[in-house]
Design an enzyme around this catalytic site. Structure first.
Site, PDB file in Angstrom:
ATOM      1  N   HIS A   1       0.838  -1.202   0.000  1.00  0.00           N
ATOM      2  CA  HIS A   1       0.000   0.000   0.000  1.00  0.00           C
ATOM      3  C   HIS A   1       0.876   1.257   0.000  1.00  0.00           C
ATOM      4  O   HIS A   1       0.612   2.204  -0.728  1.00  0.00           O
ATOM      5  CB  HIS A   1      -0.890   0.058   1.251  1.00  0.00           C
ATOM      6  CG  HIS A   1      -1.950  -1.001   1.325  1.00  0.00           C
ATOM      7  ND1 HIS A   1      -2.119  -1.798   2.432  1.00  0.00           N
ATOM      8  CD2 HIS A   1      -2.908  -1.386   0.434  1.00  0.00           C
ATOM      9  CE1 HIS A   1      -3.143  -2.618   2.225  1.00  0.00           C
ATOM     10  NE2 HIS A   1      -3.632  -2.402   1.019  1.00  0.00           N
TER      11      HIS A   1
ATOM     12  N   LYS B   1     -17.340  -6.261   6.350  1.00  0.00           N
ATOM     13  CA  LYS B   1     -16.044  -6.939   6.381  1.00  0.00           C
ATOM     14  C   LYS B   1     -15.585  -7.053   7.819  1.00  0.00           C
ATOM     15  O   LYS B   1     -15.757  -6.120   8.619  1.00  0.00           O
ATOM     16  CB  LYS B   1     -15.021  -6.116   5.590  1.00  0.00           C
ATOM     17  CG  LYS B   1     -15.012  -6.441   4.113  1.00  0.00           C
ATOM     18  CD  LYS B   1     -13.708  -5.948   3.490  1.00  0.00           C
ATOM     19  CE  LYS B   1     -13.666  -6.199   2.003  1.00  0.00           C
ATOM     20  NZ  LYS B   1     -12.460  -5.624   1.388  1.00  0.00           N
TER      21      LYS B   1
ATOM     22  N   ARG C   1      -1.441  -5.932  -8.506  1.00  0.00           N
ATOM     23  CA  ARG C   1      -0.311  -6.796  -8.169  1.00  0.00           C
ATOM     24  C   ARG C   1      -0.029  -7.814  -9.251  1.00  0.00           C
ATOM     25  O   ARG C   1       1.075  -8.093  -9.607  1.00  0.00           O
ATOM     26  CB  ARG C   1      -0.591  -7.547  -6.861  1.00  0.00           C
ATOM     27  CG  ARG C   1      -0.355  -6.705  -5.655  1.00  0.00           C
ATOM     28  CD  ARG C   1      -1.025  -7.310  -4.466  1.00  0.00           C
ATOM     29  NE  ARG C   1      -2.475  -7.225  -4.604  1.00  0.00           N
ATOM     30  CZ  ARG C   1      -3.305  -7.372  -3.616  1.00  0.00           C
ATOM     31  NH1 ARG C   1      -2.851  -7.660  -2.431  1.00  0.00           N
ATOM     32  NH2 ARG C   1      -4.599  -7.255  -3.794  1.00  0.00           N
TER      33      ARG C   1
ATOM     34  N   SER D   1      -2.872  -7.740   2.670  1.00  0.00           N
ATOM     35  CA  SER D   1      -3.173  -7.599   4.098  1.00  0.00           C
ATOM     36  C   SER D   1      -3.568  -8.947   4.692  1.00  0.00           C
ATOM     37  O   SER D   1      -3.174  -9.280   5.819  1.00  0.00           O
ATOM     38  CB  SER D   1      -4.313  -6.604   4.312  1.00  0.00           C
ATOM     39  OG  SER D   1      -3.927  -5.330   3.894  1.00  0.00           O
TER      40      SER D   1
HETATM   41  P1  ADP Z   1      -9.769  -3.530  -0.766  1.00  0.00           P
HETATM   42  O1  ADP Z   1     -10.521  -4.154   0.354  1.00  0.00           O
HETATM   43  O2  ADP Z   1     -10.453  -2.337  -1.384  1.00  0.00           O
HETATM   44  O3  ADP Z   1      -9.217  -4.482  -1.823  1.00  0.00           O
HETATM   45  P2  ADP Z   1      -7.098  -3.277   0.196  1.00  0.00           P
HETATM   46  O4  ADP Z   1      -6.658  -2.498   1.366  1.00  0.00           O
HETATM   47  O5  ADP Z   1      -6.920  -4.754   0.255  1.00  0.00           O
HETATM   48  O6  ADP Z   1      -8.568  -2.856  -0.018  1.00  0.00           O
HETATM   49  O7  ADP Z   1      -6.388  -2.751  -1.113  1.00  0.00           O
HETATM   50  C1  ADP Z   1      -6.536  -1.425  -1.570  1.00  0.00           C
HETATM   51  C2  ADP Z   1      -5.876  -1.299  -2.930  1.00  0.00           C
HETATM   52  O8  ADP Z   1      -4.477  -1.528  -2.783  1.00  0.00           O
HETATM   53  C3  ADP Z   1      -6.351  -2.287  -3.994  1.00  0.00           C
HETATM   54  O9  ADP Z   1      -6.321  -1.628  -5.260  1.00  0.00           O
HETATM   55  C4  ADP Z   1      -5.313  -3.372  -3.954  1.00  0.00           C
HETATM   56  O10 ADP Z   1      -5.207  -4.029  -5.209  1.00  0.00           O
HETATM   57  C5  ADP Z   1      -4.067  -2.540  -3.667  1.00  0.00           C
HETATM   58  N1  ADP Z   1      -3.008  -3.326  -3.027  1.00  0.00           N
HETATM   59  C6  ADP Z   1      -3.078  -4.106  -1.921  1.00  0.00           C
HETATM   60  N2  ADP Z   1      -1.895  -4.685  -1.641  1.00  0.00           N
HETATM   61  C7  ADP Z   1      -1.040  -4.259  -2.605  1.00  0.00           C
HETATM   62  C8  ADP Z   1       0.327  -4.528  -2.920  1.00  0.00           C
HETATM   63  N3  ADP Z   1       1.066  -5.369  -2.204  1.00  0.00           N
HETATM   64  N4  ADP Z   1       0.857  -3.914  -3.982  1.00  0.00           N
HETATM   65  C9  ADP Z   1       0.110  -3.098  -4.749  1.00  0.00           C
HETATM   66  N5  ADP Z   1      -1.174  -2.814  -4.538  1.00  0.00           N
HETATM   67  C10 ADP Z   1      -1.752  -3.380  -3.491  1.00  0.00           C
END
Ligand code: ADP
Length: 170
Positions: free
Chosen positions: A20, A44, A93, A131
């Site tokens: 992130h 969630k 990703r 996450s």
């Molecule tokens: P959501 O529940 O909306 O998917 P996340 O917090 O899991 O929320 O992710 C928010 C955004 O960050 C999404 O676009 C996800 O693809 C991106 N994201 C999560 N982890 C990574 C990572 N390791 N590298 C790049 N982008 C990421």
């Protein structure tokens, strides 16, 4: 790019990871202002509360002076209209992210035609990071130091410990 345009990076951030943060840093170089918008999605199950996730993000991005952290609930398209900011940042990703993200981007555009989604690719080191994976590693007693900021690592350890104590107390 139009001058003064802000971009919104929405997500659950439960917890924020280095992936992130990589996306936040990249977008902070592209846009004058970045709003990290933390979802308050009651459906969630989160291990950190909304306020905790906001605090962890704020601590992790304090070196970036054009980034702020806010929260929103309900439909993202409605929130974007409220704050009059129509650029969405999402991280990609791998191919596995693509289908879901593509669908979301088209749906958001359908809900509000002004919304434009910008996809950023993180450093290769973070392409496997999520996450949920980080939470799983922490729950199983693994070391998360390479995957999350220091402040998150500490809080995650404590949270996982108290969750497992609760579990065994039952
Ligand atoms: P959501 O529940 O909306 O998917 P996340 O917090 O899991 O929320 O992710 C928010 C955004 O960050 C999404 O676009 C996800 O693809 C991106 N994201 C999560 N982890 C990574 C990572 N390791 N590298 C790049 N982008 C990421």
């Amino acid at each position: 790019m139009k001058k003064g345009m802000s971009a919104v990076y929405p997500g659950s951030f439960d917890p924020p990871t280095n992936g992130h943060l990589d996306i936040i840093a990249r977008s902070s170089h592209l846009f004058p202002e970045i709003i990290v918008a933390v979802t308050d999605n009651v459906n969630k199950k989160h291990i950190f509360s909304l306020q905790e996730r906001i605090n962890l993000l704020r601590k992790s991005i304090k070196h970036l002076n054009n980034v702020s952290v806010l929260s929103f609930s309900g439909l993202l398209a409605v929130y974007l209209n409220e704050i009059q900011s129509f650029i969405l940042i999402r991280g990609l990703r791998a191919i596995s992210d693509f289908e879901y993200e593509f669908q979301m981007a088209l749906m958001n555009r359908k809900l509000n035609r002004k919304i434009e989604t910008v996809f950023l690719i993180p450093d290769r080191a973070y392409t496997f990071l999520s996450s949920s994976m980080v939470k799983e590693i922490a729950m199983l007693g693994g070391d998360t130091a390479d995957f999350v900021p220091e402040c998150v690592e500490k809080e995650l350890k404590e949270r996982v410990l108290s969750l497992s104590k609760d579990k065994y107390a039952k």
